[in-house]
Design a protein around this motif. Sequence first.
Motif, PDB file in Angstrom:
ATOM      1  N   VAL A  24       0.948  -1.396   0.053  1.00 48.72           N
ATOM      2  CA  VAL A  24       0.013  -0.014   0.022  1.00 48.72           C
ATOM      3  C   VAL A  24       0.968   1.263   0.153  1.00 48.72           C
ATOM      4  CG1 VAL A  24      -1.960  -1.034   1.209  1.00 48.72           C
ATOM      5  CG2 VAL A  24      -0.198   0.192   2.569  1.00 48.72           C
ATOM      6  N   VAL A  25       0.349   2.248  -0.447  1.00 51.31           N
ATOM      7  CA  VAL A  25       0.943   3.481  -0.324  1.00 51.31           C
ATOM      8  C   VAL A  25      -0.112   4.730  -0.169  1.00 51.31           C
ATOM      9  CG1 VAL A  25       2.513   5.201  -1.999  1.00 51.31           C
ATOM     10  CG2 VAL A  25       3.112   3.006  -1.814  1.00 51.31           C
ATOM     11  N   GLY A  26       0.252   5.597   0.452  1.00 47.74           N
ATOM     12  CA  GLY A  26      -0.663   6.849   0.652  1.00 47.74           C
ATOM     13  C   GLY A  26      -0.175   7.925  -0.067  1.00 47.74           C
ATOM     14  N   VAL A  27      -0.993   8.682  -0.731  1.00 47.01           N
ATOM     15  CA  VAL A  27      -0.485   9.785  -1.503  1.00 47.01           C
ATOM     16  C   VAL A  27      -1.053  11.055  -0.799  1.00 47.01           C
ATOM     17  CG1 VAL A  27      -0.210  10.976  -3.834  1.00 47.01           C
ATOM     18  CG2 VAL A  27      -0.509   8.426  -3.678  1.00 47.01           C
ATOM     19  N   GLY A  28      -0.405  12.062  -0.179  1.00 43.05           N
ATOM     20  CA  GLY A  28      -0.651  13.129   0.430  1.00 43.05           C
ATOM     21  C   GLY A  28      -0.498  13.260   1.854  1.00 43.05           C
ATOM     22  N   GLY A  29      -0.844  14.331   2.588  1.00 41.33           N
ATOM     23  CA  GLY A  29      -0.318  14.465   3.818  1.00 41.33           C
ATOM     24  C   GLY A  29      -0.953  13.724   4.868  1.00 41.33           C
ATOM     25  N   GLY A  30      -1.927  12.856   4.443  1.00 35.13           N
ATOM     26  CA  GLY A  30      -2.560  12.127   5.537  1.00 35.13           C
ATOM     27  C   GLY A  30      -2.223  10.551   5.537  1.00 35.13           C
ATOM     28  N   GLY A  31      -1.130  10.241   4.792  1.00 32.96           N
ATOM     29  CA  GLY A  31      -0.518   8.859   4.783  1.00 32.96           C
ATOM     30  C   GLY A  31       0.490   8.507   5.713  1.00 32.96           C
ATOM     31  N   GLU A  32       0.692   9.222   7.003  1.00 33.76           N
ATOM     32  CA  GLU A  32       1.761   9.132   7.684  1.00 33.76           C
ATOM     33  C   GLU A  32       1.821   7.801   8.458  1.00 33.76           C
ATOM     34  OE1 GLU A  32      -1.184  11.540  10.106  1.00 33.76           O
ATOM     35  OE2 GLU A  32      -0.645  11.696   8.293  1.00 33.76           O
ATOM     36  N   HIS A  33       0.899   6.996   8.337  1.00 31.41           N
ATOM     37  CA  HIS A  33       1.121   5.703   8.987  1.00 31.41           C
ATOM     38  C   HIS A  33       1.440   4.564   7.792  1.00 31.41           C
ATOM     39  CE1 HIS A  33      -0.781   7.241  12.695  1.00 31.41           C
ATOM     40  NE2 HIS A  33      -1.641   7.738  11.855  1.00 31.41           N
ATOM     41  N   VAL A  34       1.634   4.888   6.858  1.00 34.11           N
ATOM     42  CA  VAL A  34       1.996   4.204   5.753  1.00 34.11           C
ATOM     43  C   VAL A  34       3.245   4.490   4.689  1.00 34.11           C
ATOM     44  CG1 VAL A  34      -0.335   2.761   5.766  1.00 34.11           C
ATOM     45  CG2 VAL A  34       0.043   4.686   4.217  1.00 34.11           C
ATOM     46  N   PRO A  35       3.695   3.630   3.715  1.00 32.03           N
ATOM     47  CA  PRO A  35       4.648   4.620   2.824  1.00 32.03           C
ATOM     48  C   PRO A  35       3.685   5.590   2.212  1.00 32.03           C
ATOM     49  CG  PRO A  35       4.606   2.010   2.778  1.00 32.03           C
ATOM     50  CD  PRO A  35       3.585   2.153   3.722  1.00 32.03           C
ATOM     51  N   THR A  36       4.519   6.540   2.199  1.00 26.25           N
ATOM     52  CA  THR A  36       3.908   7.926   1.473  1.00 26.25           C
ATOM     53  C   THR A  36       4.597   8.796   0.388  1.00 26.25           C
ATOM     54  OG1 THR A  36       2.659   8.077   3.596  1.00 26.25           O
ATOM     55  CG2 THR A  36       2.685  10.107   2.276  1.00 26.25           C
ATOM     56  N   VAL A  37       3.691   9.172  -0.346  1.00 30.82           N
ATOM     57  CA  VAL A  37       4.505  10.359  -1.232  1.00 30.82           C
ATOM     58  C   VAL A  37       3.648  11.496  -1.064  1.00 30.82           C
ATOM     59  CG1 VAL A  37       5.208  10.777  -3.576  1.00 30.82           C
ATOM     60  CG2 VAL A  37       5.271   8.520  -2.855  1.00 30.82           C
TER      61      VAL A  37
END
Length: 350
Positions: free
Chosen positions: A162-175
């Motif tokens: 999984v990947v989170g995109v944006g400022g709300g993805g701090e609990h997972v890999p994030t861009v």
Amino acid sequence: MTADRIDAGDQPGGPPPPTRGSVMRDVARLAGVSHQTVSRVLNDHPNVRPETRDRVLAAMRALNYRRNSAARTLVTRRSRTLGLIAYETTLFGPASTLYGLEQAARSAGYFVSVASVRALDRKSVLDAVDRLCEQSVEGIVAIAPQSSVGTALAQAPAGLAVVGVGGGGEHVPTVCIDNSTGAAMATRHLLGLGHTTVQHIAGPPDWPEARDRIDGWREALHAAGAPVPAPRPGDWSARAGYEHGRQFAADPTVTAIFCGNDQIALGALRALHEAGRRVPDEVSVVGFDDVPESGYFLPPLTTVRQDFAELGRRSLDLLIEQLESGVRTNRRVSLTPRFVARTSSGPAPG
């Protein structure tokens, strides 16, 4: 049982329509190659001459060939399908992020399945994860404008990339975009033009991007020793910019406004114009996003540009990295935006 079949249909002027039970051998026969060569083309194998690949692709188009994706998944154990979780909104940022992700995935040879959510709560996001897993997606990228999305993604099945995109993805890999740096760029630009301080019309307080932009604006003012006024909360809309802009227009001490996005800036420009406050002669205005229309605002809007295509590419890279390693990381990739100077900002009056 055939693993591949083509769709029957009339092809005026072309080869005769295939039968319902036809397989990739029909493509091979028309292209004058072996069915193994057709398979290599379908699987993007590098050891196929360009002219042969073109001939096979032309035969596929002529026969209206469609690969049986279910059979392919059984044979390769890979669906080549990625899931995207998108928030149902017309806001420029999330919509452009979705487009950038889709383009990046398709360019890399992946199919895309999109699950839209009307709310960003945990249940809605996990329901979307379940729907996508039922389609045998290899991994999921979620647009995460609020922290609740990242929190929900962290509870996805452990073996799922999984990947989170944006400022709300701090609990997972994030861009994400470095919103704080972008806001600081805008604020320093205005201070450098001689404005003693900069007002700020912000986005919603429950959006991390809005909070990061407030932080960058505030830190730039502190660093310059400038007064730090209270930010005015908004909702990303031109209406919010207009309402706060009317208040700023009535205050002759206000000479510079940094807006949380370009839509807010549009509303502020309208309010200043109605009040007879000239932009940029009396008040400078800077936005954030660089929407396609921002160069055609009156005056053209100085703003901060986000590269959504790069955001999509880097998000896909981070997802593929996990697919290849089999390990979910906690890596955070931050992209620096670019400042775009136009004519809505100018030297402080006097």
